[in-house]
Write a protein that holds these residues in place. Structure first.
Motif, PDB file in Angstrom:
ATOM      1  N   PRO A 131      33.863  19.623  96.936  1.00 37.99           N
ATOM      2  CA  PRO A 131      32.602  19.540  97.683  1.00 37.99           C
ATOM      3  C   PRO A 131      31.605  20.535  97.122  1.00 37.99           C
ATOM      4  CG  PRO A 131      34.492  19.795  99.148  1.00 37.99           C
ATOM      5  CD  PRO A 131      34.987  20.028  97.773  1.00 37.99           C
ATOM      6  N   ARG A 132      30.311  20.252  97.375  1.00 38.84           N
ATOM      7  CA  ARG A 132      29.271  21.116  96.829  1.00 38.84           C
ATOM      8  C   ARG A 132      28.407  21.663  97.961  1.00 38.84           C
ATOM      9  NH1 ARG A 132      29.426  19.829  91.343  1.00 38.84           N
ATOM     10  NH2 ARG A 132      27.553  21.024  90.892  1.00 38.84           N
ATOM     11  N   ARG A 133      27.952  22.871  97.789  1.00 35.46           N
ATOM     12  CA  ARG A 133      27.087  23.491  98.789  1.00 35.46           C
ATOM     13  C   ARG A 133      25.670  23.596  98.253  1.00 35.46           C
ATOM     14  NH1 ARG A 133      29.933  28.507  97.713  1.00 35.46           N
ATOM     15  NH2 ARG A 133      30.813  28.404  99.804  1.00 35.46           N
ATOM     16  N   ARG A 134      24.758  23.610  99.166  1.00 37.17           N
ATOM     17  CA  ARG A 134      23.372  23.803  98.775  1.00 37.17           C
ATOM     18  C   ARG A 134      23.181  25.233  98.279  1.00 37.17           C
ATOM     19  NH1 ARG A 134      19.337  19.676  99.472  1.00 37.17           N
ATOM     20  NH2 ARG A 134      20.491  17.916 100.306  1.00 37.17           N
ATOM     21  N   VAL A 153      19.137  22.015  86.036  1.00 37.01           N
ATOM     22  CA  VAL A 153      18.768  22.880  87.158  1.00 37.01           C
ATOM     23  C   VAL A 153      19.548  22.492  88.404  1.00 37.01           C
ATOM     24  CG1 VAL A 153      16.864  23.592  88.658  1.00 37.01           C
ATOM     25  CG2 VAL A 153      16.476  23.309  86.202  1.00 37.01           C
ATOM     26  N   PHE A 154      19.675  21.190  88.646  1.00 38.67           N
ATOM     27  CA  PHE A 154      20.416  20.709  89.819  1.00 38.67           C
ATOM     28  C   PHE A 154      21.865  21.192  89.793  1.00 38.67           C
ATOM     29  CE2 PHE A 154      23.102  17.587  91.932  1.00 38.67           C
ATOM     30  CZ  PHE A 154      22.449  17.387  93.141  1.00 38.67           C
ATOM     31  N   ASP A 155      22.524  21.089  88.644  1.00 43.04           N
ATOM     32  CA  ASP A 155      23.924  21.515  88.547  1.00 43.04           C
ATOM     33  C   ASP A 155      24.071  23.017  88.757  1.00 43.04           C
ATOM     34  OD1 ASP A 155      24.765  18.938  88.073  1.00 43.04           O
ATOM     35  OD2 ASP A 155      24.717  19.133  85.894  1.00 43.04           O
ATOM     36  N   ALA A 156      23.076  23.781  88.294  1.00 44.34           N
ATOM     37  CA  ALA A 156      23.148  25.233  88.462  1.00 44.34           C
ATOM     38  C   ALA A 156      22.928  25.643  89.905  1.00 44.34           C
ATOM     39  CB  ALA A 156      22.117  25.909  87.565  1.00 44.34           C
ATOM     40  N   GLU A 157      22.089  24.900  90.638  1.00 44.76           N
ATOM     41  CA  GLU A 157      21.773  25.259  92.021  1.00 44.76           C
ATOM     42  C   GLU A 157      22.758  24.679  93.024  1.00 44.76           C
ATOM     43  OE1 GLU A 157      16.899  25.634  91.588  1.00 44.76           O
ATOM     44  OE2 GLU A 157      17.805  23.873  92.525  1.00 44.76           O
ATOM     45  N   ASP A 158      23.314  23.536  92.702  1.00 54.51           N
ATOM     46  CA  ASP A 158      24.217  22.866  93.642  1.00 54.51           C
ATOM     47  C   ASP A 158      25.639  23.296  93.331  1.00 54.51           C
ATOM     48  OD1 ASP A 158      24.754  21.230  95.778  1.00 54.51           O
ATOM     49  OD2 ASP A 158      24.947  19.425  94.553  1.00 54.51           O
ATOM     50  N   GLU A 159      26.010  24.490  93.767  1.00 55.29           N
ATOM     51  CA  GLU A 159      27.275  25.104  93.381  1.00 55.29           C
ATOM     52  C   GLU A 159      28.441  24.470  94.138  1.00 55.29           C
ATOM     53  OE1 GLU A 159      26.665  29.110  94.374  1.00 55.29           O
ATOM     54  OE2 GLU A 159      25.143  29.485  92.828  1.00 55.29           O
ATOM     55  N   PRO A 160      29.586  24.254  93.458  1.00 58.04           N
ATOM     56  CA  PRO A 160      30.759  23.725  94.152  1.00 58.04           C
ATOM     57  C   PRO A 160      31.397  24.791  95.033  1.00 58.04           C
ATOM     58  CG  PRO A 160      31.291  24.212  91.872  1.00 58.04           C
ATOM     59  CD  PRO A 160      29.805  24.432  92.016  1.00 58.04           C
ATOM     60  N   LEU A 161      31.952  24.372  96.127  1.00 56.15           N
ATOM     61  CA  LEU A 161      32.691  25.283  97.002  1.00 56.15           C
ATOM     62  C   LEU A 161      34.046  25.591  96.390  1.00 56.15           C
ATOM     63  CD1 LEU A 161      31.938  23.699 100.473  1.00 56.15           C
ATOM     64  CD2 LEU A 161      30.927  25.741  99.498  1.00 56.15           C
ATOM     65  N   ALA A 162      34.542  26.760  96.667  1.00 52.17           N
ATOM     66  CA  ALA A 162      35.852  27.159  96.162  1.00 52.17           C
ATOM     67  C   ALA A 162      36.943  26.316  96.814  1.00 52.17           C
ATOM     68  CB  ALA A 162      36.088  28.639  96.441  1.00 52.17           C
ATOM     69  N   MET A 163      38.023  26.054  96.083  1.00 50.64           N
ATOM     70  CA  MET A 163      39.105  25.219  96.594  1.00 50.64           C
ATOM     71  C   MET A 163      39.802  25.867  97.793  1.00 50.64           C
ATOM     72  SD  MET A 163      39.437  22.348  95.082  1.00 50.64           S
ATOM     73  CE  MET A 163      41.115  21.950  95.511  1.00 50.64           C
ATOM     74  N   LEU A 180       7.021  20.531  89.637  1.00 48.50           N
ATOM     75  CA  LEU A 180       7.786  19.960  88.541  1.00 48.50           C
ATOM     76  C   LEU A 180       8.354  21.054  87.651  1.00 48.50           C
ATOM     77  CD1 LEU A 180       8.654  17.363  87.069  1.00 48.50           C
ATOM     78  CD2 LEU A 180       6.532  17.520  85.750  1.00 48.50           C
ATOM     79  N   ALA A 181       7.608  22.139  87.461  1.00 53.77           N
ATOM     80  CA  ALA A 181       8.102  23.246  86.646  1.00 53.77           C
ATOM     81  C   ALA A 181       9.367  23.845  87.249  1.00 53.77           C
ATOM     82  CB  ALA A 181       7.015  24.310  86.504  1.00 53.77           C
ATOM     83  N   GLU A 182       9.412  23.932  88.564  1.00 49.43           N
ATOM     84  CA  GLU A 182      10.590  24.471  89.235  1.00 49.43           C
ATOM     85  C   GLU A 182      11.755  23.491  89.191  1.00 49.43           C
ATOM     86  OE1 GLU A 182      11.695  26.661  93.508  1.00 49.43           O
ATOM     87  OE2 GLU A 182       9.743  25.699  93.191  1.00 49.43           O
ATOM     88  N   ILE A 183      11.468  22.209  89.349  1.00 45.14           N
ATOM     89  CA  ILE A 183      12.531  21.190  89.334  1.00 45.14           C
ATOM     90  C   ILE A 183      13.197  21.119  87.965  1.00 45.14           C
ATOM     91  CG2 ILE A 183      12.981  18.706  89.501  1.00 45.14           C
ATOM     92  CD1 ILE A 183      10.784  18.579  91.613  1.00 45.14           C
ATOM     93  N   THR A 184      12.401  21.215  86.903  1.00 39.56           N
ATOM     94  CA  THR A 184      12.942  21.081  85.549  1.00 39.56           C
ATOM     95  C   THR A 184      13.313  22.419  84.916  1.00 39.56           C
ATOM     96  OG1 THR A 184      10.706  21.168  84.603  1.00 39.56           O
ATOM     97  CG2 THR A 184      11.602  18.986  85.145  1.00 39.56           C
ATOM     98  N   GLY A 185      12.913  23.512  85.553  1.00 37.34           N
ATOM     99  CA  GLY A 185      13.189  24.821  84.972  1.00 37.34           C
ATOM    100  C   GLY A 185      12.378  25.086  83.714  1.00 37.34           C
TER     101      GLY A 185
END
Length: 480
Positions: free
Chosen positions: A215-218, A192-202, A229-234
């Motif tokens: 770099p990554r954006r929120r 879930v963290f990787d899906a939400e914490d999207e990298p910024l375009a080069m 916990l259900a939201e954190i773990t998806g």
């Protein structure tokens, strides 16, 4: 108010429904950024599955709980699994225990696990407690969350029991299971963290080159100090899954150290499979040890087993049938990894080859035996020739506690031969478990090499052992 209990059918082990606090409690705890340490989800053993009011009289009111430290929506909500083989036994999960006293103890354990108790690393299993506040095994871990301070939220899974020995005998099992549950939650949260914490375009950083990582954006969501916990773990059904896992851990932890199971232990359907618990004893070996104790005399017999239990070599002189039967009987007293026999040899063999050696009555022994060798002669049953000690090169110091326990079992004439083997095997399993716990303490997550002698002595005392037991524990541990 409508009831939200979900009843799940589960198989169970033999026994009867336990009274209050006769079984451990298992709970998920969370350090909430708004409310501090909170018990989020608890599984306990009950005599009935009917919901009871959530017992949190000394805790904060329900309005003072946020979604991050709440698991069920109503005070009487939760899950229940019936033990199909024990009438009236249920594994029930709620926000907090139904008993106010248990809830108070669990809150204290929760606060300690997430604040003042320290594990060797960021994640790890620790033990703390006393006879007043209960005994706790806690696994601390963190979950990744883009909306948390530092992108991490702290959790712990705790096992609370009034029985210190039950917890420590199950140290390896509880540690393994709690770590696995923590790893599963971390894996889900990381996705879930990787899906939400999207990298910024080069192209947003034209002057940055050869960067190892973009770099990554929120995410577009607003930063939230509290998140379920259900939201954190998806995983919307995360608490249903935790109930099943906690039920498995509680039930299998209680049945794990039944020393004389027959075949495979019962399994929790739909949750997991238990490892088989077997103690196969095809012949009665205890009566031969009892006979040897009578022939040698109690004091000489205790000298022999004091040597054998700490890894010293025992050499038995005598006829082949007599010697091999005694050496075979000694496997009742030693773990399989510590039992290295050479039942009958025409010549002496060094201790590194075997720790139990049988030789003919006229076999020649070296003039200088190692200090860790003890020699005994077995008689042929006649009045003139009885078993006796011949050589005791060095006494192993104060005998381990197990020596007195074994001697008491063999001296108890009211204990039938058929049960004597069972009693000796049970004592062996108990001390093997203690050696495994010491191994876990000195290795793995606890193997930081910085354990002081005082720390080790305190841990050994918590196992119910004394300093004189350390040679036995070390021998059984290193031979694992």
């Amino acid at each position: 108010m409508s009831k939200t209990w979900r009843v799940l059918q589960t198989a169970g082990g033999a026994g009867t429904a336990p009274p209050a606090m006769s079984s451990p409690l298992l709970a998920l705890c969370h350090f909430c950024e708004l409310h501090g340490p909170r018990v989020v989800f608890t599984t306990e053993v009950r005599a009935a599955h009917q919901p009871e009011p959530a017992a949190d009289p000394a805790g904060p009111p329900r309005a003072d709980r946020c979604e991050g430290c709440t698991s069920v929506a109503t005070p009487d909500g939760g899950f229940c699994s019936q033990d199909s083989e024990v009438a009236g036994r249920w594994y029930c999960s709620q926000q907090v225990p139904s008993d106010p006293d248990h809830a108070a103890l669990l809150r204290q354990g929760c606060a300690r696990s997430l604040s003042c108790e320290v594990c060797p690393g960021p994640d790890g299993v620790i033990y703390f407690g006393d006879e007043v506040r209960g005994h706790v095994i806690s696994h601390n871990f963190s979950l990744s969350d883009v909306n948390a301070r530092g992108s991490q939220r702290n959790y712990s899974i705790v096992v609370l029991s009034a029985d210190k020995h039950l917890l420590l005998r199950n140290w390896s099992f509880y540690g393994q299971q709690l770590r696995q549950i923590g790893r599963d939650l971390q894996t889900s949260a990381s996705r879930v963290f990787d899906a939400e914490d999207e990298p910024l375009a080069m192209e947003d950083f034209p002057l940055l080159v050869n960067r190892p990582r973009a770099p990554r954006r929120r995410s577009s969501q607003s930063v939230k100090p509290s998140r379920s916990l259900a939201e954190i773990t998806g995983a919307p059904d995360v608490y249903r899954s935790l109930h099943q896992l906690f039920t498995f851990v509680l039930r299998s932890g209680e049945s794990r150290f039944v020393p004389l199971g027959g075949g495979a232990a019962p399994a929790a359907r739909g949750v997991s499979q238990l490892p088989p618990i077997t103690t196969a004893l095809h012949t009665l070996l205890g009566p031969r040890l009892r006979q040897l104790r009578t022939e040698l005399g109690p004091e000489n017999f205790r000298d022999i087993i004091s040597h054998v239990l700490v890894g010293h070599q025992l050499v038995l002189r005598g006829r082949e049938n007599d010697v091999t039967s005694v050496i075979d009987a000694f496997r009742l007293l030693l773990p399989a990894s510590c039992y290295s026999p050479l039942p009958y040899s025409s010549a002496y063999q060094q201790p590194h080859r075997c720790n139990l050696l049988g030789v003919p009555p006229d076999a020649r022994l070296p003039a200088q035996l190692a200090k860790s060798v003890i020699v005994a002669r077995l008689g042929d049953g006649g009045e003139e020739r009885r078993a006796a000690l011949e050589v005791v090169t060095a006494r192993p110091g104060p005998p381990p506690t197990l020596v007195a326990q074994l001697d008491a079992a063999l001296a108890n004439q009211r204990l039938p031969d058929a049960l004597l083997d069972h009693r000796l095997a049970s004592l062996r399993q108990d001390w093997k478990s203690k050696s495994e716990q010491l191994f876990e303490y000195w290795s793995g997550e606890h193997g930081d090499g910085g354990r002081s002698q005082a720390d080790t002595q305190a841990f050994i005392a918590a196992l119910g052992c004394q300093p004189c037991d350390l040679p036995l524990l070390q021998f059984w541990m290193t031979s694992s």
